[in-house]
Design an enzyme around this catalytic site. Sequence first.
Site, PDB file in Angstrom:
ATOM      1  N   ASN A 213       0.848  -1.199   0.000  1.00 15.95           N
ATOM      2  CA  ASN A 213       0.000   0.000   0.000  1.00 15.95           C
ATOM      3  C   ASN A 213       0.880   1.244   0.000  1.00 15.95           C
ATOM      4  O   ASN A 213       2.099   1.140  -0.003  1.00 15.95           O
ATOM      5  CB  ASN A 213      -0.960  -0.019   1.199  1.00 15.95           C
ATOM      6  CG  ASN A 213      -0.213  -0.098   2.508  1.00 15.95           C
ATOM      7  OD1 ASN A 213       0.608   0.754   2.817  1.00 15.95           O
ATOM      8  ND2 ASN A 213      -0.478  -1.146   3.289  1.00 15.95           N
ATOM      9  N   ASP A 282      -4.824  -6.038   5.079  1.00 15.40           N
ATOM     10  CA  ASP A 282      -5.936  -6.800   5.654  1.00 15.40           C
ATOM     11  C   ASP A 282      -6.080  -8.152   4.965  1.00 15.40           C
ATOM     12  O   ASP A 282      -6.695  -9.063   5.493  1.00 15.40           O
ATOM     13  CB  ASP A 282      -7.242  -6.016   5.487  1.00 15.40           C
ATOM     14  CG  ASP A 282      -7.271  -4.800   6.409  1.00 15.40           C
ATOM     15  OD1 ASP A 282      -6.792  -4.932   7.552  1.00 15.40           O
ATOM     16  OD2 ASP A 282      -7.734  -3.731   5.971  1.00 15.40           O
ATOM     17  N   LYS A 292       8.567 -18.030 -10.049  1.00  8.98           N
ATOM     18  CA  LYS A 292       7.804 -16.964 -10.712  1.00  8.98           C
ATOM     19  C   LYS A 292       6.651 -17.587 -11.517  1.00  8.98           C
ATOM     20  O   LYS A 292       6.860 -18.554 -12.256  1.00  8.98           O
ATOM     21  CB  LYS A 292       8.723 -16.191 -11.661  1.00  8.98           C
ATOM     22  CG  LYS A 292       8.002 -15.055 -12.332  1.00  8.98           C
ATOM     23  CD  LYS A 292       8.864 -14.345 -13.336  1.00  8.98           C
ATOM     24  CE  LYS A 292       7.996 -13.428 -14.170  1.00  8.98           C
ATOM     25  NZ  LYS A 292       8.667 -12.927 -15.336  1.00  8.98           N
ATOM     26  N   PHE A 326      -4.457   3.510  14.903  1.00  7.24           N
ATOM     27  CA  PHE A 326      -4.714   4.529  13.890  1.00  7.24           C
ATOM     28  C   PHE A 326      -5.926   4.115  13.079  1.00  7.24           C
ATOM     29  O   PHE A 326      -6.199   2.922  12.938  1.00  7.24           O
ATOM     30  CB  PHE A 326      -3.495   4.677  12.959  1.00  7.24           C
ATOM     31  CG  PHE A 326      -2.487   5.668  13.483  1.00  7.24           C
ATOM     32  CD1 PHE A 326      -1.774   5.400  14.632  1.00  7.24           C
ATOM     33  CD2 PHE A 326      -2.264   6.874  12.813  1.00  7.24           C
ATOM     34  CE1 PHE A 326      -0.851   6.311  15.125  1.00  7.24           C
ATOM     35  CE2 PHE A 326      -1.341   7.794  13.302  1.00  7.24           C
ATOM     36  CZ  PHE A 326      -0.637   7.504  14.457  1.00  7.24           C
ATOM     37  N   LYS A 340     -13.738   1.633  15.993  1.00  9.26           N
ATOM     38  CA  LYS A 340     -12.487   0.861  16.128  1.00  9.26           C
ATOM     39  C   LYS A 340     -11.948   0.948  17.559  1.00  9.26           C
ATOM     40  O   LYS A 340     -11.446  -0.033  18.098  1.00  9.26           O
ATOM     41  CB  LYS A 340     -11.417   1.367  15.146  1.00  9.26           C
ATOM     42  CG  LYS A 340     -11.643   0.851  13.733  1.00  9.26           C
ATOM     43  CD  LYS A 340     -10.658   1.423  12.727  1.00  9.26           C
ATOM     44  CE  LYS A 340     -11.207   1.197  11.319  1.00  9.26           C
ATOM     45  NZ  LYS A 340     -10.431   1.859  10.285  1.00  9.26           N
ATOM     46  N   LYS A 344     -11.690  -2.677  19.250  1.00 11.77           N
ATOM     47  CA  LYS A 344     -10.346  -3.222  19.445  1.00 11.77           C
ATOM     48  C   LYS A 344      -9.805  -2.943  20.850  1.00 11.77           C
ATOM     49  O   LYS A 344      -8.621  -3.136  21.100  1.00 11.77           O
ATOM     50  CB  LYS A 344      -9.398  -2.670  18.368  1.00 11.77           C
ATOM     51  CG  LYS A 344      -9.852  -2.998  16.930  1.00 11.77           C
ATOM     52  CD  LYS A 344      -8.763  -2.743  15.896  1.00 11.77           C
ATOM     53  CE  LYS A 344      -9.286  -2.890  14.470  1.00 11.77           C
ATOM     54  NZ  LYS A 344      -8.249  -2.836  13.449  1.00 11.77           N
TER      55      LYS A 344
END
Length: 405
Positions: A213, A282, A292, A326, A340, A344
């Site tokens: 990301n 995630d 490969k 975060f 969250k 959590k």
Amino acid sequence: MLKDKKIVIGVTGGIAAFKAAALTSKLVQAGAHVKVIMTESATEFVTPLTFQALSREPVYTNTFIEPDPTKIAHIELADWADAFIIAPATANIIGKLANGLADDMLTTTLLATKAPIYMAPAMNVNMYNQPAVQRNMQQLMEDGIQFIDANAGYLACGWIGKGRLAEPEEIVEYLEQAFIRSDNKGSHLAGKSVLITAGPTQEKIDPVRYFTNHSSGKMGYALAKIAYLRGADVTLITGPTNIEPPLGVKVVQVLSAQDMYQEVIERFEQTDIMIKSAAVADYRPAETFEQKRKKQPGDWSLQLERTQDILAKLGALKQDQVLIGFAAETNNVEENALGKLERKHLDVIVANDISQEGAGFKGDTNEVVIFTKDGHRFEVPQAQKVEVADKILTEIEAYMKRNQS
Ligand code: CTP
């Protein structure tokens, strides 16, 4: 930071002694008062006159030369100093100090001081790796002496490896940070063990392909730097980034969410404050290929499976740790972040709206809203990530003080 600080440089007998001259000059230029003690071997490499000229102070080489009969030079120096830096530190001085020996001006002064001692080792790579040297360094660390790690590279003896004296600029920066840390002794973070995750994760498909990301790691690295400056003992578990890790912070490199999970779980019990700023994947490919995967006609569908939610797991395991998460959101920021925080079992959540210009993953700036479990809400307007990190840590400290954790 170094202005008017009283620093004693101990120069011992290695070829890197010449770099101690640059160190003396830089510290003097930064406004410090510098006095130099040289071992007899050091004088074989550089003359005392060099250091005398650079420090504009007499150089000490012999315990038995006492120019002022009203004083005992090594005790006077030991009491005068705000800090000692031994650069270069040879295997010999490391061994002597680890065993409490005092047979010259430098060692007698070091044993007599209450000031912090920093050591910047420099030696041949095989000497550096020698079990006896490693053991002595370990002992000194346990005794509270801090090491400014040697760099790896070409060594004067012709070997390539770890053993080069840290550059004078690095040593100066380290000392500056050390003084900031000791000025921050009153901080709630001083002496606390802080674990921070940063950066993206890489989820392997085959030896040439992976998912990742846009996280740059900058926010997590900034938090690590500021937490360190506030006196914490900081470990940074980081996915792949292009940023130089902050000085003084222990760094553990990882690739995948699973690697990060393992490294975090292993340390969580001994952690006081856990900050999970990493952008953890995630999902990861359900199947990975050792070779490969060659392209084939038509499309390719890849099955993804969930990774472990590290933060949720920590929330479930948590005892006295302060847990900070975060939330990267593009909409309903407050509602999602508070969800969250609750789900959590977090103490604090730092929410950012990554759809905003100047906030989120990639840039140098961020803009966040901090929510705490005890109902506080604090907005940090757009600023450099280091400044945002400073505000986040201030809010964490305030939360800890309110809740006596
Ligand atoms: N996180 C984690 N492990 C994961 C995913 C996320 O520890 N596998 C942590 C991140 O480090 C961050 C927090 O969870 O501190 C929130 O991450 P974010 O991606 O915003 O949220 P998710 O919990 O993944 O929820 P959603 O995808 O629904 O937004």
